[in-house]
Scaffold this active site. Structure first.
Site, PDB file in Angstrom:
ATOM      1  N   ARG A  37       7.457  18.044  -6.300  1.00  0.00           N
ATOM      2  CA  ARG A  37       6.453  18.953  -5.750  1.00  0.00           C
ATOM      3  C   ARG A  37       6.925  20.406  -5.806  1.00  0.00           C
ATOM      4  O   ARG A  37       6.098  21.310  -5.899  1.00  0.00           O
ATOM      5  CB  ARG A  37       6.111  18.568  -4.312  1.00  0.00           C
ATOM      6  N   LYS A 201      -4.923  -1.886   1.546  1.00  0.00           N
ATOM      7  CA  LYS A 201      -6.177  -2.095   2.267  1.00  0.00           C
ATOM      8  C   LYS A 201      -7.452  -1.744   1.506  1.00  0.00           C
ATOM      9  O   LYS A 201      -7.535  -0.708   0.873  1.00  0.00           O
ATOM     10  CB  LYS A 201      -6.164  -1.236   3.521  1.00  0.00           C
ATOM     11  N   GLY A 354       1.009   9.255  -4.640  1.00  0.00           N
ATOM     12  CA  GLY A 354       1.466   8.261  -3.673  1.00  0.00           C
ATOM     13  C   GLY A 354       2.412   7.232  -4.262  1.00  0.00           C
ATOM     14  O   GLY A 354       3.276   7.543  -5.076  1.00  0.00           O
ATOM     15  N   GLY A 377      -3.448  11.208  -1.054  1.00  0.00           N
ATOM     16  CA  GLY A 377      -4.708  11.265  -0.301  1.00  0.00           C
ATOM     17  C   GLY A 377      -5.738  12.137  -0.992  1.00  0.00           C
ATOM     18  O   GLY A 377      -6.920  11.779  -1.080  1.00  0.00           O
TER      19      GLY A 377
HETATM   20  P1  AMP Z   1      -1.393   1.922   0.041  1.00  0.00           P
HETATM   21  O1  AMP Z   1      -0.604   2.742   1.012  1.00  0.00           O
HETATM   22  O2  AMP Z   1      -2.668   1.377   0.583  1.00  0.00           O
HETATM   23  O3  AMP Z   1      -1.527   2.547  -1.326  1.00  0.00           O
HETATM   24  O4  AMP Z   1      -0.539   0.618  -0.179  1.00  0.00           O
HETATM   25  C1  AMP Z   1       0.763   0.648  -0.663  1.00  0.00           C
HETATM   26  C2  AMP Z   1       1.493  -0.513  -0.073  1.00  0.00           C
HETATM   27  O5  AMP Z   1       0.759  -1.696  -0.314  1.00  0.00           O
HETATM   28  C3  AMP Z   1       2.861  -0.701  -0.634  1.00  0.00           C
HETATM   29  O6  AMP Z   1       3.804  -0.420   0.349  1.00  0.00           O
HETATM   30  C4  AMP Z   1       2.875  -2.187  -1.019  1.00  0.00           C
HETATM   31  O7  AMP Z   1       4.041  -2.826  -0.608  1.00  0.00           O
HETATM   32  C5  AMP Z   1       1.675  -2.743  -0.274  1.00  0.00           C
HETATM   33  N1  AMP Z   1       1.146  -3.958  -0.909  1.00  0.00           N
HETATM   34  C6  AMP Z   1       0.716  -4.096  -2.163  1.00  0.00           C
HETATM   35  N2  AMP Z   1       0.364  -5.376  -2.398  1.00  0.00           N
HETATM   36  C7  AMP Z   1       0.582  -6.071  -1.258  1.00  0.00           C
HETATM   37  C8  AMP Z   1       0.437  -7.435  -0.879  1.00  0.00           C
HETATM   38  N3  AMP Z   1       0.002  -8.334  -1.735  1.00  0.00           N
HETATM   39  N4  AMP Z   1       0.754  -7.771   0.373  1.00  0.00           N
HETATM   40  C9  AMP Z   1       1.217  -6.858   1.235  1.00  0.00           C
HETATM   41  N5  AMP Z   1       1.382  -5.550   0.939  1.00  0.00           N
HETATM   42  C10 AMP Z   1       1.074  -5.163  -0.299  1.00  0.00           C
END
Ligand code: AMP
Length: 397
Positions: A37, A201, A354, A377
């Site tokens: 960054r 999520k 991210g 984000g």
């Molecule tokens: P996000 O912050 O929503 O982009 O999600 C990133 C996180 O999702 C990472 O830390 C991953 O470890 C987690 N992640 C990805 N796939 C899975 C899964 N199948 N089960 C649990 N966590 C997950």
């Protein structure tokens, strides 16, 4: 085409130019562990120095929640910036950000000098976009440049409020580049256009999925969010991540994809385990048939092939979110497969910040991608089709 003023539209010789950067870099014991960054901010800073501006930099770092936290000081950034620019960067160490040190440092500036202010989030007004702090920031400068893409999805004093109290405002080169790549990819893509979404999520990406279904030829969904889709299709996901209240939404999105003629690709097999850790027993099962007591932590081999094949034919690919728990080596294969497939093609490949940016860099594919966004984000909001408040607030051309 960006209709906002850019640094190239400004006459800055002898003027005080406040530049909002995104210096929110990871620190470990005061040492910067990833300086992407900072290096991304250099072109705008160097241009302003060359043009003879008095360059006043500001940024937030972490979440000090409106009070001074020494471990979140920008002092280490000033030091590294001095080295990268090859000239002294004066750090205005003020707990109130615009205090006596900042005022004095700015008053003493000569053309081409650089001053860095303290973490803007030391002030509680910052995240509430309160007028008094916006005015204080503006009082140091004649012109404002926003180059903090990663912070511009938030309407804060240093990204939005300050623009009202300066003579003129513009976006910096990094901002211009981010908007050009992400904007073109989403609104004017060379086809086939494939988007890949992962991460934990569905609820974080509701508007992204909805918006992308209007634009893409293929939408790939992996990661933790895929299990909610598996349940929507009548599958069983054991102990995997699941958002029960989003199952109906997933069903709607499956129907929308069909209606729009979008090829929606979901995992067909899953690497499952009983415990959330790296060193543990694991096996691969069909996605909708995960036994009770087992959870999915990565996409399986057949899915990796399915996704890689879809990527192979693409001319534009945008990716946000890992395919599995890539932090555990045993469950990083899905994320690796997507990175590898993207690195191998002759297409515009964009990583939406991210975790996916971290994964691509970690795997050594960074230089193979067309663009890696500096804002997680912010790039997601861009993919939702929203205009970022920090961009909207800048003067039009
Ligand atoms: P996000 O912050 O929503 O982009 O999600 C990133 C996180 O999702 C990472 O830390 C991953 O470890 C987690 N992640 C990805 N796939 C899975 C899964 N199948 N089960 C649990 N966590 C997950």
């Amino acid at each position: 085409m960006l209709q906002k003023k850019t640094v190239d539209d400004l006459q800055v010789k002898g003027k005080r130019v406040l530049v909002r950067c995104d210096f929110n870099v990871p620190l470990q014991d005061g040492v910067i562990t990833d300086e992407n960054r900072i290096t991304a901010a250099l072109p705008t800073i160097q241009k302003l120095i060359k043009e003879g501006a008095k360059v006043i930099l500001c940024s937030h770092m972490g979440k000090p929640k409106g009070e001074p936290k020494p471990e979140l000081s920008l002092a280490p950034v000033a030091k590294r910036l001095s080295e990268l620019l090859g000239q002294d960067v004066v750090f205005a160490k003020d707990d109130t950000v615009v205090g006596e040190n900042a005022k004095k440092a700015v008053a003493e500036m000569k053309d081409g000098d650089v001053v860095l202010l303290e973490n803007t989030r030391y002030r509680k007004e910052e995240t509430k976009n309160e007028e008094n702090f916006s005015k204080e920031l503006a009082s140091l400068a004649d012109v404002f440049v926003n180059d903090a893409f990663g912070s511009s999805h938030r309407a804060h004093c240093s990204t939005v409020g300050v623009t009202e109290f300066v003579e003129e405002s513009a976006v910096g080169y990094l901002m211009e580049k981010e908007i050009a790549f992400l904007g073109n990819a989403v609104n004017n893509p060379v086809r086939p256009f494939v988007a890949i979404l992962g991460g934990s999520k569905v609820s974080d990406k509701i508007n992204v999925i909805n918006n992308l279904l209007e634009k893409v030829d293929t939408l790939i969904i992996g990661g933790g969010m895929a299990y909610t889709f598996a349940v929507a299709k009548g599958g069983h996901v054991g102990e995997s991540l699941l958002e029960l209240d989003k199952v109906d939404y997933a069903r709607e999105m499956i129907a929308k994809a069909e209606e729009k003629g979008v090829n929606l690709l979901l995992p067909v097999d899953t690497v499952v385990t009983k415990e959330f850790k790296n060193d543990t027993e694991f096996k691969t099962v069909p996605t909708g048939e995960i036994p009770d007591g087992w959870m999915g932590l990565d996409i399986g081999e057949k899915t990796r092939e399915l996704f890689a094949n879809a990527i192979k034919n693409a001319k534009t690919v945008v990716w946000n979110g890992p395919m599995g728990v890539f932090e555990f080596e045993n469950f990083a294969n899905g994320t690796k497969a997507v990175a590898e497939a993207m690195a191998a093609i002759d297409a515009t490949t964009i990583i939406g910040g991210g975790d996916s940016a971290a994964a691509v860099n970690q795997l050594g594919y960074g230089s193979k991608m067309t663009h890696i966004s500096t804002g997680g984000g912010a790039s997601l909001e861009f993919l939702e089709g929203k205009e970022l408040p920090g961009v909207a607030a800048v003067d039009d051309k």
